[in-house]
Scaffold this motif. Sequence first.
Motif, mmCIF file in Angstrom:
data_model
loop_
_atom_site.group_PDB
_atom_site.id
_atom_site.type_symbol
_atom_site.label_atom_id
_atom_site.label_comp_id
_atom_site.label_asym_id
_atom_site.label_seq_id
_atom_site.Cartn_x
_atom_site.Cartn_y
_atom_site.Cartn_z
ATOM 1 N N MET A 1 0.839 -1.230 -0.004
ATOM 2 C CA MET A 1 -0.082 0.014 0.194
ATOM 3 C C MET A 1 0.753 1.229 0.025
ATOM 4 O O MET A 1 0.689 2.264 -0.678
ATOM 5 C CB MET A 1 -0.873 -0.006 1.255
ATOM 6 C CG MET A 1 -1.661 0.956 1.370
ATOM 7 S SD MET A 1 -3.229 0.957 0.255
ATOM 8 C CE MET A 1 -4.254 1.717 0.538
ATOM 9 N N ASN A 2 2.101 1.258 0.761
ATOM 10 C CA ASN A 2 2.715 2.260 0.897
ATOM 11 C C ASN A 2 3.528 2.729 -0.491
ATOM 12 O O ASN A 2 3.788 3.677 -0.828
ATOM 13 C CB ASN A 2 3.965 1.955 1.994
ATOM 14 C CG ASN A 2 3.498 2.303 3.431
ATOM 15 O OD1 ASN A 2 2.215 2.802 3.466
ATOM 16 N ND2 ASN A 2 3.912 1.615 4.369
ATOM 17 N N LYS A 3 3.769 1.454 -1.332
ATOM 18 C CA LYS A 3 4.676 1.673 -2.518
ATOM 19 C C LYS A 3 3.456 2.161 -3.386
ATOM 20 O O LYS A 3 3.905 3.118 -4.231
ATOM 21 C CB LYS A 3 4.827 0.229 -2.940
ATOM 22 C CG LYS A 3 6.149 -0.258 -2.276
ATOM 23 C CD LYS A 3 6.519 -1.668 -2.980
ATOM 24 C CE LYS A 3 7.674 -2.161 -2.033
ATOM 25 N NZ LYS A 3 8.311 -3.476 -2.740
ATOM 26 N N LEU A 4 2.299 1.817 -3.219
ATOM 27 C CA LEU A 4 1.278 2.475 -4.467
ATOM 28 C C LEU A 4 1.033 3.943 -4.075
ATOM 29 O O LEU A 4 1.093 4.775 -5.037
ATOM 30 C CB LEU A 4 -0.136 1.706 -3.989
ATOM 31 C CG LEU A 4 -1.324 2.230 -5.040
ATOM 32 C CD1 LEU A 4 -1.035 1.971 -6.566
ATOM 33 C CD2 LEU A 4 -2.538 1.470 -4.532
ATOM 34 N N ILE A 5 0.971 4.227 -2.799
ATOM 35 C CA ILE A 5 0.895 5.929 -2.517
ATOM 36 C C ILE A 5 2.093 6.654 -2.773
ATOM 37 O O ILE A 5 2.019 7.711 -3.573
ATOM 38 C CB ILE A 5 0.643 6.029 -0.972
ATOM 39 C CG1 ILE A 5 -0.954 5.481 -0.746
ATOM 40 C CG2 ILE A 5 0.730 7.299 -0.662
ATOM 41 C CD1 ILE A 5 -1.121 5.366 0.908
ATOM 42 N N LEU A 6 3.458 6.117 -2.662
ATOM 43 C CA LEU A 6 4.639 6.644 -2.955
ATOM 44 C C LEU A 6 4.744 6.885 -4.463
ATOM 45 O O LEU A 6 4.873 7.894 -5.245
ATOM 46 C CB LEU A 6 5.723 5.743 -2.586
ATOM 47 C CG LEU A 6 7.108 6.249 -2.727
ATOM 48 C CD1 LEU A 6 7.390 7.780 -1.930
ATOM 49 C CD2 LEU A 6 8.198 5.366 -2.252
ATOM 50 N N GLY A 7 4.194 5.617 -5.149
ATOM 51 C CA GLY A 7 4.461 5.904 -6.705
ATOM 52 C C GLY A 7 3.387 6.793 -7.209
ATOM 53 O O GLY A 7 3.580 7.567 -8.174
ATOM 54 N N LEU A 8 2.133 6.836 -6.618
ATOM 55 C CA LEU A 8 1.119 7.846 -7.159
ATOM 56 C C LEU A 8 1.655 9.118 -6.749
ATOM 57 O O LEU A 8 1.559 10.246 -7.464
ATOM 58 C CB LEU A 8 -0.200 7.847 -6.367
ATOM 59 C CG LEU A 8 -1.164 6.445 -7.018
ATOM 60 C CD1 LEU A 8 -2.374 6.188 -6.248
ATOM 61 C CD2 LEU A 8 -1.430 6.998 -8.390
ATOM 62 N N GLY A 9 2.163 9.593 -5.867
ATOM 63 C CA GLY A 9 2.790 11.022 -5.153
ATOM 64 C C GLY A 9 3.937 11.256 -6.314
ATOM 65 O O GLY A 9 3.916 12.517 -6.715
ATOM 66 N N LEU A 11 4.309 10.297 -9.307
ATOM 67 C CA LEU A 11 3.610 10.613 -10.489
ATOM 68 C C LEU A 11 2.965 11.872 -10.676
ATOM 69 O O LEU A 11 3.082 12.412 -11.533
ATOM 70 C CB LEU A 11 2.740 9.398 -10.835
ATOM 71 C CG LEU A 11 1.901 9.420 -12.206
ATOM 72 C CD1 LEU A 11 2.842 9.380 -13.359
ATOM 73 C CD2 LEU A 11 0.780 8.382 -12.385
ATOM 74 N N CYS A 12 2.297 12.075 -9.519
ATOM 75 C CA CYS A 12 1.636 13.564 -9.713
ATOM 76 C C CYS A 12 2.858 14.630 -9.801
ATOM 77 O O CYS A 12 2.613 15.611 -10.249
ATOM 78 C CB CYS A 12 0.889 13.620 -8.340
ATOM 79 S SG CYS A 12 -0.643 12.681 -8.492
ATOM 80 N N LEU A 13 3.773 14.567 -8.847
ATOM 81 C CA LEU A 13 4.871 15.503 -8.824
ATOM 82 C C LEU A 13 5.377 15.641 -10.157
ATOM 83 O O LEU A 13 5.772 16.741 -10.545
ATOM 84 C CB LEU A 13 6.027 14.916 -7.617
ATOM 85 C CG LEU A 13 7.367 16.015 -7.535
ATOM 86 C CD1 LEU A 13 6.553 17.420 -6.958
ATOM 87 C CD2 LEU A 13 8.081 15.322 -6.642
ATOM 88 N N VAL A 14 5.747 14.624 -10.884
ATOM 89 C CA VAL A 14 6.132 14.557 -12.235
ATOM 90 C C VAL A 14 5.151 15.367 -13.328
ATOM 91 O O VAL A 14 5.492 16.165 -13.819
ATOM 92 C CB VAL A 14 6.451 13.346 -12.863
ATOM 93 C CG1 VAL A 14 6.874 13.417 -14.267
ATOM 94 C CG2 VAL A 14 7.802 12.659 -12.188
ATOM 95 N N ALA A 15 3.810 15.175 -13.114
ATOM 96 C CA ALA A 15 2.943 15.448 -13.922
ATOM 97 C C ALA A 15 2.644 16.850 -13.726
ATOM 98 O O ALA A 15 2.577 17.980 -14.513
ATOM 99 C CB ALA A 15 1.583 15.000 -13.775
ATOM 100 N N PHE A 16 2.848 17.570 -12.261
ATOM 101 C CA PHE A 16 2.476 18.920 -12.049
ATOM 102 C C PHE A 16 3.866 19.849 -12.621
ATOM 103 O O PHE A 16 3.870 20.893 -12.825
ATOM 104 C CB PHE A 16 2.479 19.397 -10.590
ATOM 105 C CG PHE A 16 0.999 18.763 -10.317
ATOM 106 C CD1 PHE A 16 -0.205 19.202 -10.856
ATOM 107 C CD2 PHE A 16 0.606 17.970 -9.121
ATOM 108 C CE1 PHE A 16 -1.557 18.915 -10.399
ATOM 109 C CE2 PHE A 16 -0.791 17.672 -8.882
ATOM 110 C CZ PHE A 16 -1.599 17.835 -9.535
#
Length: 156
Positions: A1-9, A11-16
């Motif tokens: 679960m932590n890996k999923l949250i870290l991965g989404l975070g 990805l968002c950082l790169v997108a923004f």
Amino acid sequence: MNKLILGLGALCLVAFTSCKENAAKKIEASNVAAAAERDASASKFPVIEFDKKEHDFGEIESRAAVETTFSYTNSGDAPLVITDIKSSCGCTVPQDWSREPLAPGASGKFTVKFNGSGSNKITKTITVTANTEKGSEVVKITAFVKPDPNKAKPTS
């Protein structure tokens, strides 16, 4: 679960971050200058100034047709366009105004005809609708209409 949250975070950082860089590159100086000029001219309005805001016909006979002319000047910074002139009743008829844009500093006029209806002191308003900041201006005509001597008086 932590890996999923870290991965989404991540990805968002790169997108923004990538969106910010691309948006900044799309701004052109010519567009900024055109927008500034458009915004500056949008705050400029024509201003209509009348030679008189009210005309008194004085004492007139009942049913006597009278007329007056209202003159105006565009003292603003943009062309003046009069879209409509209406009176408060059908006995007062505004006419002869220009529908063409009036340049700053130029003058125009319109005529108001009153058919002498009513009795005693009357006041009629004429609303001038234009592209001014307020959107409309009001001028008035007044008169004292004498009673019609031919009108039958009520009997007691």
